[in-house]
Design a protein around this motif. Structure first.
Motif, PDB file in Angstrom:
ATOM      1  N   GLY A 212       0.793  -1.226   0.000  1.00 25.62           N
ATOM      2  CA  GLY A 212       0.000   0.000   0.000  1.00 25.62           C
ATOM      3  C   GLY A 212       0.821   1.269   0.000  1.00 25.62           C
ATOM      4  N   ARG A 213       2.147   1.155   0.042  1.00 29.01           N
ATOM      5  CA  ARG A 213       3.002   2.339   0.075  1.00 29.01           C
ATOM      6  C   ARG A 213       2.905   3.092  -1.247  1.00 29.01           C
ATOM      7  NH1 ARG A 213       7.233   3.614   3.331  1.00 29.01           N
ATOM      8  NH2 ARG A 213       7.170   1.512   4.240  1.00 29.01           N
ATOM      9  N   LEU A 214       2.729   4.391  -1.161  1.00 30.07           N
ATOM     10  CA  LEU A 214       2.661   5.194  -2.365  1.00 30.07           C
ATOM     11  C   LEU A 214       4.043   5.260  -3.004  1.00 30.07           C
ATOM     12  CD1 LEU A 214       0.474   8.149  -1.017  1.00 30.07           C
ATOM     13  CD2 LEU A 214      -0.281   6.172  -2.366  1.00 30.07           C
ATOM     14  N   PRO A 215       4.120   5.135  -4.326  1.00 29.93           N
ATOM     15  CA  PRO A 215       5.422   5.187  -4.977  1.00 29.93           C
ATOM     16  C   PRO A 215       6.055   6.562  -4.825  1.00 29.93           C
ATOM     17  CG  PRO A 215       3.668   5.265  -6.603  1.00 29.93           C
ATOM     18  CD  PRO A 215       3.009   4.967  -5.284  1.00 29.93           C
ATOM     19  N   SER A 216       7.382   6.572  -4.711  1.00 34.37           N
ATOM     20  CA  SER A 216       8.085   7.839  -4.604  1.00 34.37           C
ATOM     21  C   SER A 216       7.928   8.620  -5.898  1.00 34.37           C
ATOM     22  CB  SER A 216       9.578   7.604  -4.330  1.00 34.37           C
ATOM     23  OG  SER A 216       9.748   6.958  -3.089  1.00 34.37           O
ATOM     24  N   ALA A 218       8.902  10.363  -8.981  1.00 36.18           N
ATOM     25  CA  ALA A 218      10.098  10.265  -9.807  1.00 36.18           C
ATOM     26  C   ALA A 218      10.738  11.639  -9.964  1.00 36.18           C
ATOM     27  CB  ALA A 218       9.741   9.691 -11.175  1.00 36.18           C
ATOM     28  N   GLY A 219      12.054  11.678  -9.753  1.00 35.53           N
ATOM     29  CA  GLY A 219      12.790  12.911  -9.955  1.00 35.53           C
ATOM     30  C   GLY A 219      12.748  13.881  -8.798  1.00 35.53           C
ATOM     31  N   ALA A 220      12.143  13.486  -7.657  1.00 32.69           N
ATOM     32  CA  ALA A 220      12.102  14.391  -6.509  1.00 32.69           C
ATOM     33  C   ALA A 220      13.511  14.620  -5.977  1.00 32.69           C
ATOM     34  CB  ALA A 220      11.222  13.809  -5.403  1.00 32.69           C
ATOM     35  N   PRO A 221      13.887  15.879  -5.708  1.00 35.48           N
ATOM     36  CA  PRO A 221      15.234  16.140  -5.187  1.00 35.48           C
ATOM     37  C   PRO A 221      15.432  15.513  -3.822  1.00 35.48           C
ATOM     38  CG  PRO A 221      13.870  18.119  -5.088  1.00 35.48           C
ATOM     39  CD  PRO A 221      13.089  17.106  -5.858  1.00 35.48           C
ATOM     40  N   ARG A 222      16.706  15.296  -3.460  1.00 34.36           N
ATOM     41  CA  ARG A 222      17.007  14.589  -2.216  1.00 34.36           C
ATOM     42  C   ARG A 222      16.634  15.413  -0.982  1.00 34.36           C
ATOM     43  NH1 ARG A 222      22.650  11.264  -1.100  1.00 34.36           N
ATOM     44  NH2 ARG A 222      21.865  10.051   0.659  1.00 34.36           N
ATOM     45  N   VAL A 223      16.732  16.734  -1.101  1.00 35.70           N
ATOM     46  CA  VAL A 223      16.380  17.633   0.000  1.00 35.70           C
ATOM     47  C   VAL A 223      15.171  18.456  -0.421  1.00 35.70           C
ATOM     48  CG1 VAL A 223      17.165  19.573   1.422  1.00 35.70           C
ATOM     49  CG2 VAL A 223      18.764  17.731   0.831  1.00 35.70           C
ATOM     50  N   LEU A 224      14.195  18.615   0.471  1.00 33.96           N
ATOM     51  CA  LEU A 224      12.959  19.330   0.171  1.00 33.96           C
ATOM     52  C   LEU A 224      13.243  20.794  -0.157  1.00 33.96           C
ATOM     53  CD1 LEU A 224       9.851  19.514   0.114  1.00 33.96           C
ATOM     54  CD2 LEU A 224       9.916  19.883   2.591  1.00 33.96           C
ATOM     55  N   PRO A 225      12.846  21.268  -1.335  1.00 28.87           N
ATOM     56  CA  PRO A 225      13.055  22.687  -1.688  1.00 28.87           C
ATOM     57  C   PRO A 225      12.169  23.599  -0.832  1.00 28.87           C
ATOM     58  CG  PRO A 225      12.648  21.343  -3.654  1.00 28.87           C
ATOM     59  CD  PRO A 225      12.278  20.504  -2.463  1.00 28.87           C
ATOM     60  N   TRP A 226      12.741  24.669  -0.313  1.00 23.64           N
ATOM     61  CA  TRP A 226      11.995  25.537   0.589  1.00 23.64           C
ATOM     62  C   TRP A 226      10.884  26.297  -0.115  1.00 23.64           C
ATOM     63  CZ3 TRP A 226      11.605  25.109   5.534  1.00 23.64           C
ATOM     64  CH2 TRP A 226      12.630  24.458   6.232  1.00 23.64           C
ATOM     65  N   GLY A 361       6.016  12.454   2.576  1.00 23.73           N
ATOM     66  CA  GLY A 361       6.553  11.316   1.834  1.00 23.73           C
ATOM     67  C   GLY A 361       8.003  11.083   2.208  1.00 23.73           C
ATOM     68  N   ARG A 362       8.898  11.107   1.227  1.00 25.19           N
ATOM     69  CA  ARG A 362      10.319  10.898   1.509  1.00 25.19           C
ATOM     70  C   ARG A 362      10.905  12.035   2.353  1.00 25.19           C
ATOM     71  NH1 ARG A 362      14.009  11.251  -3.705  1.00 25.19           N
ATOM     72  NH2 ARG A 362      15.579  11.273  -2.064  1.00 25.19           N
ATOM     73  N   TYR A 363      10.180  13.164   2.442  1.00 22.55           N
ATOM     74  CA  TYR A 363      10.627  14.302   3.243  1.00 22.55           C
ATOM     75  C   TYR A 363       9.936  14.336   4.612  1.00 22.55           C
ATOM     76  CZ  TYR A 363      11.801  15.862  -1.520  1.00 22.55           C
ATOM     77  OH  TYR A 363      12.267  15.946  -2.808  1.00 22.55           O
ATOM     78  N   LEU A 436       4.002  17.336  -0.760  1.00 21.77           N
ATOM     79  CA  LEU A 436       5.191  18.150  -0.997  1.00 21.77           C
ATOM     80  C   LEU A 436       6.215  17.392  -1.840  1.00 21.77           C
ATOM     81  CD1 LEU A 436       5.589  19.709   2.548  1.00 21.77           C
ATOM     82  CD2 LEU A 436       4.884  20.903   0.480  1.00 21.77           C
ATOM     83  N   GLU A 437       6.229  16.054  -1.702  1.00 18.65           N
ATOM     84  CA  GLU A 437       7.137  15.269  -2.526  1.00 18.65           C
ATOM     85  C   GLU A 437       6.778  15.412  -4.009  1.00 18.65           C
ATOM     86  OE1 GLU A 437       8.581  10.619  -3.167  1.00 18.65           O
ATOM     87  OE2 GLU A 437       7.493  11.183  -1.336  1.00 18.65           O
ATOM     88  N   ARG A 438       5.496  15.363  -4.301  1.00 20.46           N
ATOM     89  CA  ARG A 438       5.048  15.521  -5.690  1.00 20.46           C
ATOM     90  C   ARG A 438       5.362  16.923  -6.206  1.00 20.46           C
ATOM     91  NH1 ARG A 438       0.084  14.878  -4.863  1.00 20.46           N
ATOM     92  NH2 ARG A 438      -0.577  17.051  -5.079  1.00 20.46           N
ATOM     93  N   HIS A 439       5.112  17.932  -5.371  1.00 20.08           N
ATOM     94  CA  HIS A 439       5.417  19.299  -5.779  1.00 20.08           C
ATOM     95  C   HIS A 439       6.923  19.493  -5.983  1.00 20.08           C
ATOM     96  CE1 HIS A 439       1.364  20.705  -5.541  1.00 20.08           C
ATOM     97  NE2 HIS A 439       1.259  20.540  -4.223  1.00 20.08           N
ATOM     98  N   GLY A 440       7.721  18.814  -5.141  1.00 16.48           N
ATOM     99  CA  GLY A 440       9.168  18.910  -5.300  1.00 16.48           C
ATOM    100  C   GLY A 440       9.627  18.339  -6.633  1.00 16.48           C
ATOM    101  N   ALA A 441       9.037  17.201  -7.029  1.00 20.69           N
ATOM    102  CA  ALA A 441       9.391  16.579  -8.315  1.00 20.69           C
ATOM    103  C   ALA A 441       8.948  17.477  -9.469  1.00 20.69           C
ATOM    104  CB  ALA A 441       8.743  15.222  -8.427  1.00 20.69           C
ATOM    105  N   ASP A 442       7.744  18.077  -9.356  1.00 17.64           N
ATOM    106  CA  ASP A 442       7.250  18.949 -10.409  1.00 17.64           C
ATOM    107  C   ASP A 442       8.137  20.181 -10.557  1.00 17.64           C
ATOM    108  OD1 ASP A 442       5.168  17.193 -10.760  1.00 17.64           O
ATOM    109  OD2 ASP A 442       3.703  18.391  -9.636  1.00 17.64           O
ATOM    110  N   ALA A 443       8.580  20.719  -9.404  1.00 19.05           N
ATOM    111  CA  ALA A 443       9.432  21.906  -9.448  1.00 19.05           C
ATOM    112  C   ALA A 443      10.776  21.608 -10.084  1.00 19.05           C
ATOM    113  CB  ALA A 443       9.641  22.450  -8.030  1.00 19.05           C
TER     114      ALA A 443
END
Length: 446
Positions: A212-216, A218-226, A361-363, A436-443
């Motif tokens: 049931g874990r949501l997939p990470s 793709a392309g999300a940066p390693r550190v959350l963008p502020w 998510g990953r953050y 925020l993980e999805r937004h990070g990947a989109d950014a």
């Protein structure tokens, strides 16, 4: 394993996470008796002891975001184990420093050492427990064992070590700190960052945890963008919610010892038991709130509104019940009313953890650290204000031939009720599914 059954390493991890949370609050809530002892021995007033308490929250707050980023980047194994040992060794130092500047420095060190604990535990829960039961696991870790540790703090320090065993409060802190340091060593030996890094875990258990874990993203940066955080409306309301909620909750960690010991006139041993009542209420309420949250998500299919409904209900009912506390003349009745207040206030605590892991998510550790920092700011602001309110509502009274300032707590309890009401309203505007993980990947793609 040959029969394909999952191993059970996750339960060892759950136990380690639970006792980390237990020791965190066990040690932190000793201030309920350190503060009154300092007032008696050094002549500090409540505003001064409230300010000393707030020094803890300064470094606790400053350390949250760096700790969350570090935990996301390197994993919680060595980081979390080492800080458990460090804060356990700093704890008894509060009993051996005699000046206000020295005590302030010790409180700063204690807060810095504890800062990374809950962001790291958010990471642990995200990595080690399946999505379907994660809120329940978080309720057990953060609320049952966290609040349980706070509840046991007064019982162990005041009722057992000081009253029954005859130790001084300083010797009691030394015992409690030593046991905590031994646990920190055990954590370093037994814990690993994730089931994928632990050779004791078989494939069946890994599959169970990942179900049931949501997939990470793709392309999300390693550190959350502020800039992603700053654009997220839910984070703004989440910050306000935690500021008011944690600020209100400072009354339980700092002033309940004085309330029952001096305002209500109970003995040291009975005060230890009464101080623990609100924390037991929080421990029980948090676990039931976690079950309720996961149940609502399954029944309604709406993670967003299930989280908001549980959060709103808990804080709103806590606000209403504060008026019951104010109306009680009996100290025992007030203690049980505070039990009910904390039951509903902490009913929403697992929802905070769940919303952080949903949003992050990953953050998760970074998001939790931001939210916990806002709560810590409330913890910095509240003690001095609370102490000033109590000093303003105190009168000089002769107790056993000595003049003593006795506080009326009604005004403070009205203020706590108002903070709970603001916290409740904020939950209606928090959308935990706005990843925020999805937004990070989109950014990053943009």
């Amino acid at each position: 394993m040959e029969d394909g059954k999952p191993t059970n390493v996750r339960w060892t991890v759950l136990a380690l996470a639970c006792f980390t949370s237990w020791f965190l609050y066990l040690h932190r809530y000793t201030w309920n008796f350190i503060g009154p002892a300092l007032e008696t021995e050094y002549g500090f007033n409540k505003a001064e002891t409230g300010s000393l308490a707030a020094f803890f929250n300064i470094t606790y707050g400053i350390g949250q975001v760096p700790s969350g980023i570090l935990s996301d980047f390197m994993g919680p194994h060595f980081f979390l184990g080492l800080i458990i040992i460090v804060w356990s060794l700093v704890l008894p130092c509060q009993g051996w420093v005699t000046s206000f500047p020295g005590l302030a420095t010790t409180r700063l060190a204690f807060g810095a050492a504890q800062a990374g604990a809950y962001p790291s535990l958010a990471n642990v829960s995200q990595a080690w427990f399946p999505l379907s039961s994660r809120t329940i696991m978080q309720s057990i870790i953060a609320t049952l064992f966290g609040r349980g540790g706070g509840a046991m703090s007064s019982i162990i320090l005041a009722s057992v070590l000081m009253d029954w065993c005859g130790l001084t409060w300083r010797a009691g802190l030394l015992v409690m700190g030593g046991v905590g340091a031994l646990f920190g060593i055990a954590f370093l030996i037994l814990f690993r960052n994730s089931p994928h890094h632990d050779p004791r875990v078989n494939d069946a258990e890994r599959a169970l945890i990942d179900e049931g874990r949501l997939p990470s993203a793709a392309g999300a940066p390693r550190v959350l963008p502020w800039h992603v955080v700053l654009k997220n409306r839910s984070m703004y309301f989440f910050v306000i919610q935690q500021f008011t909620s944690a600020g209100a909750d400072m009354v339980y960690s700092l002033f309940m010892g004085d309330y029952f010991l001096n305002t209500k006139g109970f003995s040291l041993g009975k005060t230890g038991l009464l101080v623990s009542l609100p924390l037991w209420g929080g421990a029980i309420g948090g676990v039931l709130g976690g079950f309720c949250n996961d149940f609502l998500i399954r029944v309604t299919g709406s993670r967003r509104w299930s989280r908001s409904a549980v959060g709103f209900l808990g804080k709103f009912v806590a606000c209403m019940l504060m008026f019951v506390v104010i109306s009680r003349e009996s100290g025992v009745a007030a203690g049980w009313a505070l039990f009910a207040v904390k039951f509903f206030s902490d009913w929403s605590q697992p929802t905070v953890w769940g919303a952080c892991t949903d949003l992050g998510g990953r953050y998760s550790a970074t998001v939790f650290s931001i939210i916990n920092t806002s709560g810590t700011v409330g913890g910095v602001v509240a003690p001095a204000i609370f102490g000033a309110v109590l000093d303003f509502n105190s009168v000089a009274t002769m107790v056993e031939g000595k003049e003593k300032m006795i506080a009326n707590y009604d005004a403070l309890f009205y203020l706590v009720a108002a903070l709970y009401l603001v916290s409740a309203a904020c939950w209606l505007f928090i959308n935990c599914t706005d990843s925020l993980e999805r937004h990070g990947a989109d950014a990053k793609e943009a």
